[in-house]
Design an enzyme around this catalytic site. Sequence first.
Site, PDB file in Angstrom:
ATOM      1  N   SER A 142      18.212 -47.479 -22.959  1.00 34.90           N
ATOM      2  CA  SER A 142      19.533 -46.930 -23.277  1.00 34.90           C
ATOM      3  C   SER A 142      20.122 -47.807 -24.372  1.00 34.90           C
ATOM      4  CB  SER A 142      20.439 -46.941 -22.043  1.00 34.90           C
ATOM      5  OG  SER A 142      19.909 -46.113 -21.040  1.00 34.90           O
ATOM      6  N   LYS A 179      22.296 -39.879 -23.898  1.00 36.18           N
ATOM      7  CA  LYS A 179      22.304 -40.778 -22.734  1.00 36.18           C
ATOM      8  C   LYS A 179      23.676 -41.393 -22.522  1.00 36.18           C
ATOM      9  CE  LYS A 179      20.953 -43.276 -19.271  1.00 36.18           C
ATOM     10  NZ  LYS A 179      19.849 -44.235 -19.268  1.00 36.18           N
ATOM     11  N   LYS A 235      27.389 -51.796 -20.570  1.00 33.51           N
ATOM     12  CA  LYS A 235      26.834 -51.606 -21.911  1.00 33.51           C
ATOM     13  C   LYS A 235      26.844 -50.137 -22.318  1.00 33.51           C
ATOM     14  CE  LYS A 235      22.531 -51.245 -22.032  1.00 33.51           C
ATOM     15  NZ  LYS A 235      21.452 -50.223 -21.902  1.00 33.51           N
TER      16      LYS A 235
END
Length: 308
Positions: A110, A184, A252
Amino acid sequence: MDTSYPEPISPTKTRIGWIGIGVMGAAMASRLLSAGYSLTIYARTPSKALALQSKGATVAASPLELAKNSDVVCLMVGHPSDVRSIVSENQNNNILAGLNPGSVIVDFTSSHPALAREIFTSAREKDCWAVDSPVSGGDIGARDGKLAIFAGGDERVIKWLSPIFQVLGKVAYMGPAGSGHSCKIANQIVVGANLLGLSEGLLFAEKTGLDVNKWMEAVRGGAAGSMVMELFGERMIQRDFRPGGFAEYMVKDMGMGVDVVEGSEDERVSVLPGAALGKQLFAGMVANGDGHLGTQGLITVIERLNGK
């Protein structure tokens, strides 16, 4: 497709390199080994590779060596900085330096859309390709080969890679380089919101005297039901916070959605209040020392806010 692809992918002929053997990466790599693919892995801590070695994987001494001996190089690491370090930094010991013409980098991490576009451009300069293909489905999906795979890059290359993707789950082509990572990020925004709702629902049910198992069974088939509930509801009730994905990674992922500063003006989304709250709550988990718990551990933050 370039003529440098002489034949379709097959377990007997296509050499796969794999970097990143954490909870998700190890399960994905293991599936490829079970499907008969030749797999070379690189691990900064060689002892972590022993389980995959016992299944037939070969260990490379460096990312450069791995790339030289692979047709497809797969990454499943933690952060965009890890991707950049392995792919393009350390000039004499990175993936790009070792790629053979026609090779493909497949980044399951990711990561950031802008970095994916940068890697795609660098790969094309070497007559190679790059695909950003982050996944969703957690450790269960990785083990069972039921991951949702969001792919960005050249559509013809992604179709060429489909035998590999089919071992791991179901791939969806999202668009040019960077589109997989954008997908994503949006996915994680939704997952974070679902985890928050599930955490608060469980806490409210418990506080009002309901049997939480009966509550979840009652609502899972209605509008409140979700894949997040199926994956994590029972774990939350059982206090099973073993990670399928670390909570710190949600900081994140959601942060990339909230704090994007790259790209053109029409690509920017400046107001994402739910994602901002989700990022803050997952950051609270990290601050509490729980960053390496699974994302389902978000319920502990809601409990702490309620004095539990």
